[in-house]
Design a protein around this motif. Structure first.
Motif, PDB file in Angstrom:
ATOM      1  N   ASP A  75      15.718 -39.898  -2.382  1.00 17.55           N
ATOM      2  CA  ASP A  75      16.485 -38.842  -1.736  1.00 17.55           C
ATOM      3  C   ASP A  75      16.876 -39.306  -0.338  1.00 17.55           C
ATOM      4  O   ASP A  75      16.072 -39.936   0.357  1.00 17.55           O
ATOM      5  CB  ASP A  75      15.662 -37.556  -1.665  1.00 17.55           C
ATOM      6  CG  ASP A  75      16.471 -36.379  -1.176  1.00 17.55           C
ATOM      7  OD1 ASP A  75      17.256 -35.842  -1.970  1.00 17.55           O
ATOM      8  OD2 ASP A  75      16.316 -35.997   0.010  1.00 17.55           O
ATOM      9  N   GLU A  76      18.080 -39.009   0.085  1.00 13.35           N
ATOM     10  CA  GLU A  76      18.570 -39.493   1.375  1.00 13.35           C
ATOM     11  C   GLU A  76      17.886 -38.825   2.560  1.00 13.35           C
ATOM     12  O   GLU A  76      17.715 -39.443   3.607  1.00 13.35           O
ATOM     13  CB  GLU A  76      20.081 -39.277   1.463  1.00 13.35           C
ATOM     14  CG  GLU A  76      20.853 -40.123   0.481  1.00 13.35           C
ATOM     15  CD  GLU A  76      22.345 -39.824   0.498  1.00 13.35           C
ATOM     16  OE1 GLU A  76      22.802 -39.048   1.367  1.00 13.35           O
ATOM     17  OE2 GLU A  76      23.052 -40.364  -0.361  1.00 13.35           O
ATOM     18  N   GLN A  77      17.477 -37.556   2.415  1.00 12.44           N
ATOM     19  CA  GLN A  77      16.914 -36.841   3.551  1.00 12.44           C
ATOM     20  C   GLN A  77      15.395 -36.741   3.533  1.00 12.44           C
ATOM     21  O   GLN A  77      14.777 -36.550   4.567  1.00 12.44           O
ATOM     22  CB  GLN A  77      17.525 -35.443   3.621  1.00 12.44           C
ATOM     23  CG  GLN A  77      18.923 -35.509   4.162  1.00 12.44           C
ATOM     24  CD  GLN A  77      19.856 -34.484   3.552  1.00 12.44           C
ATOM     25  OE1 GLN A  77      19.446 -33.577   2.870  1.00 12.44           O
ATOM     26  NE2 GLN A  77      21.128 -34.662   3.803  1.00 12.44           N
ATOM     27  N   ASN A  78      14.777 -36.859   2.357  1.00  4.23           N
ATOM     28  CA  ASN A  78      13.326 -36.735   2.250  1.00  4.23           C
ATOM     29  C   ASN A  78      12.792 -37.899   1.439  1.00  4.23           C
ATOM     30  O   ASN A  78      13.014 -37.984   0.237  1.00  4.23           O
ATOM     31  CB  ASN A  78      12.959 -35.400   1.591  1.00  4.23           C
ATOM     32  CG  ASN A  78      11.478 -35.137   1.612  1.00  4.23           C
ATOM     33  OD1 ASN A  78      10.667 -36.028   1.821  1.00  4.23           O
ATOM     34  ND2 ASN A  78      11.118 -33.882   1.385  1.00  4.23           N
ATOM     35  N   LYS A  79      12.059 -38.794   2.083  1.00  4.54           N
ATOM     36  CA  LYS A  79      11.555 -39.999   1.412  1.00  4.54           C
ATOM     37  C   LYS A  79      10.464 -39.684   0.386  1.00  4.54           C
ATOM     38  O   LYS A  79      10.115 -40.524  -0.419  1.00  4.54           O
ATOM     39  CB  LYS A  79      11.000 -40.985   2.447  1.00  4.54           C
ATOM     40  CG  LYS A  79      12.006 -41.400   3.481  1.00  4.54           C
ATOM     41  CD  LYS A  79      12.812 -42.556   3.011  1.00  4.54           C
ATOM     42  CE  LYS A  79      13.652 -43.096   4.143  1.00  4.54           C
ATOM     43  NZ  LYS A  79      15.019 -43.230   3.842  1.00  4.54           N
ATOM     44  N   ILE A 105      10.810 -37.583  -2.019  1.00  2.00           N
ATOM     45  CA  ILE A 105      11.477 -37.068  -3.222  1.00  2.00           C
ATOM     46  C   ILE A 105      12.332 -38.166  -3.833  1.00  2.00           C
ATOM     47  O   ILE A 105      13.021 -38.885  -3.124  1.00  2.00           O
ATOM     48  CB  ILE A 105      12.359 -35.843  -2.877  1.00  2.00           C
ATOM     49  CG1 ILE A 105      11.486 -34.684  -2.401  1.00  2.00           C
ATOM     50  CG2 ILE A 105      13.198 -35.418  -4.069  1.00  2.00           C
ATOM     51  CD1 ILE A 105      12.253 -33.464  -1.950  1.00  2.00           C
ATOM     52  N   TRP A 157      15.099 -38.880  -7.290  1.00  2.00           N
ATOM     53  CA  TRP A 157      15.946 -38.240  -8.282  1.00  2.00           C
ATOM     54  C   TRP A 157      15.995 -39.131  -9.512  1.00  2.00           C
ATOM     55  O   TRP A 157      16.231 -40.334  -9.405  1.00  2.00           O
ATOM     56  CB  TRP A 157      17.352 -38.016  -7.723  1.00  2.00           C
ATOM     57  CG  TRP A 157      17.366 -36.991  -6.644  1.00  2.00           C
ATOM     58  CD1 TRP A 157      17.325 -37.209  -5.302  1.00  2.00           C
ATOM     59  CD2 TRP A 157      17.388 -35.573  -6.819  1.00  2.00           C
ATOM     60  NE1 TRP A 157      17.319 -36.017  -4.627  1.00  2.00           N
ATOM     61  CE2 TRP A 157      17.374 -34.993  -5.533  1.00  2.00           C
ATOM     62  CE3 TRP A 157      17.435 -34.739  -7.931  1.00  2.00           C
ATOM     63  CZ2 TRP A 157      17.393 -33.611  -5.342  1.00  2.00           C
ATOM     64  CZ3 TRP A 157      17.454 -33.361  -7.727  1.00  2.00           C
ATOM     65  CH2 TRP A 157      17.437 -32.812  -6.440  1.00  2.00           C
ATOM     66  N   LYS A 173      19.866 -34.456 -14.242  1.00  2.00           N
ATOM     67  CA  LYS A 173      19.293 -35.044 -13.025  1.00  2.00           C
ATOM     68  C   LYS A 173      18.095 -34.204 -12.595  1.00  2.00           C
ATOM     69  O   LYS A 173      18.213 -33.003 -12.376  1.00  2.00           O
ATOM     70  CB  LYS A 173      20.352 -35.068 -11.924  1.00  2.00           C
ATOM     71  CG  LYS A 173      19.932 -35.787 -10.675  1.00  2.00           C
ATOM     72  CD  LYS A 173      21.102 -35.843  -9.693  1.00  2.00           C
ATOM     73  CE  LYS A 173      20.710 -36.534  -8.415  1.00  2.00           C
ATOM     74  NZ  LYS A 173      21.836 -36.573  -7.464  1.00  2.00           N
ATOM     75  N   LYS A 209      14.466 -33.741 -10.154  1.00  4.05           N
ATOM     76  CA  LYS A 209      13.802 -34.067  -8.879  1.00  4.05           C
ATOM     77  C   LYS A 209      12.314 -34.263  -9.136  1.00  4.05           C
ATOM     78  O   LYS A 209      11.690 -33.519  -9.885  1.00  4.05           O
ATOM     79  CB  LYS A 209      14.022 -32.926  -7.886  1.00  4.05           C
ATOM     80  CG  LYS A 209      13.232 -33.067  -6.603  1.00  4.05           C
ATOM     81  CD  LYS A 209      13.554 -31.986  -5.602  1.00  4.05           C
ATOM     82  CE  LYS A 209      13.054 -30.637  -6.012  1.00  4.05           C
ATOM     83  NZ  LYS A 209      13.182 -29.626  -4.954  1.00  4.05           N
TER      84      LYS A 209
END
Length: 196
Positions: free
Chosen positions: A82-86, A88, A90, A98, A100
Motif C-alpha cells: 500500500d502506498e500510504q500504509n506499509k 497493508i 493488496w 482485489k 486487503k
C-alpha cells in the motif's frame, strides 16, 4: 600615517594570499604515510565490508508475483505494498477481487479482514502467509485468523462427531452459515523469469 599603515596592511595581505595559493594543493592522506600503512596492513584482511542497504522487497518479502499450478481460479496473483500504509498489502488476481491484508507478524504473516471488494463481493476473514525458505504464498479465506498459530488454518480439520439430537417440528436451531473455505498456494516468480 593612517594611509601608510593601510598600504602596508594591503601589501602584507597580498603576500599572504600569494603564499597560500603557491602551496601544494594536494591533501595529506594518512594511507600514503608508511607508518600508518605498517600499522593498518595486518588488519586489512580482517576488515568487514558494509552490507548493502535493505530494499523494500527485503523488508516485505511477500511483495511480488505468484503463479499456481493447482489453483485454476487464480493462476497468477500479484501482491503489492500500500502506498500510504506499509503495514497493508493488496492482493490482486483472486476470484474474489482485489483484497486487503494487514501485517500481523513480521516479515510475512498477514490477516485478511472480512471486507467487500471493489466488485461488490464479500470476502470472509482469512490468513496470508509467505514462506521465505520455499518461496511459497499461502492464502486461506473463510477461516478466522488465529494469532497464536496463524499456520493452523491451513491444516485439514478433523471432522468432529456431532451427538445425535432429536428435533421436533416446532424447534428449529439456526446456526450462522460458515463461509466456504478457499485456499490458494502459489510460488513466487523471480524477476528474471517474470514476463512483462
Amino acid at each position: 600615517m593612517k594611509q601608510t599603515i593601510g598600504i602596508m596592511g594591503g601589501i602584507v595581505l597580498a603576500f599572504v594570499a600569494v603564499s597560500v595559493n603557491a602551496q601544494d594543493t594536494t591533501r595529506w592522506n594518512p594511507r600514503n604515510n608508511p607508518t600508518v600503512d605498517s600499522i593498518v596492513s595486518p588488519y586489512q584482511s580482517k576488515m568487514i565490508t558494509t552490507k548493502a542497504p535493505l530494499t523494500t522487497t527485503d523488508i516485505f518479502p511477500v511483495i511480488g508475483r505468484y503463479e499456481s499450478a493447482t489453483n485454476t481460479e487464480a493462476t497468477q496473483v500479484n501482491v503489492s505494498l500500500d502506498e500510504q500504509n506499509k503495514g497493508i498489502v493488496w492482493v490482486e488476481g483472486l476470484p474474489q477481487g482485489k483484497v486487503k491484508a494487514m501485517l500481523r507478524k513480521s516479515p510475512a504473516i498477514y490477516k485478511i479482514p472480512a471486507q467487500k471488494t471493489e466488485e461488490g463481493k464479500d470476502v470472509p476473514e482469512g490468513t496470508l502467509i509467505f514462506d521465505k525458505e520455499t518461496n511459497t504464498l499461502s492464502i486461506c479465506l473463510g477461516k478466522s485468523f488465529v494469532a497464536e498459530d496463524p499456520a493452523s488454518v491451513f491444516a485439514t480439520p478433523v471432522p468432529e462427531e456431532q451427538p445425535a439430537t432429536v428435533k421436533t417440528s416446532k424447534q428449529k436451531s439456526q446456526k450462522p452459515a460458515q463461509p466456504k473455505t478457499w485456499i490458494y498456494t502459489g510460488t513466487k516468480q523471480v524477476k528474471e523469469t517474470v514476463m512483462n
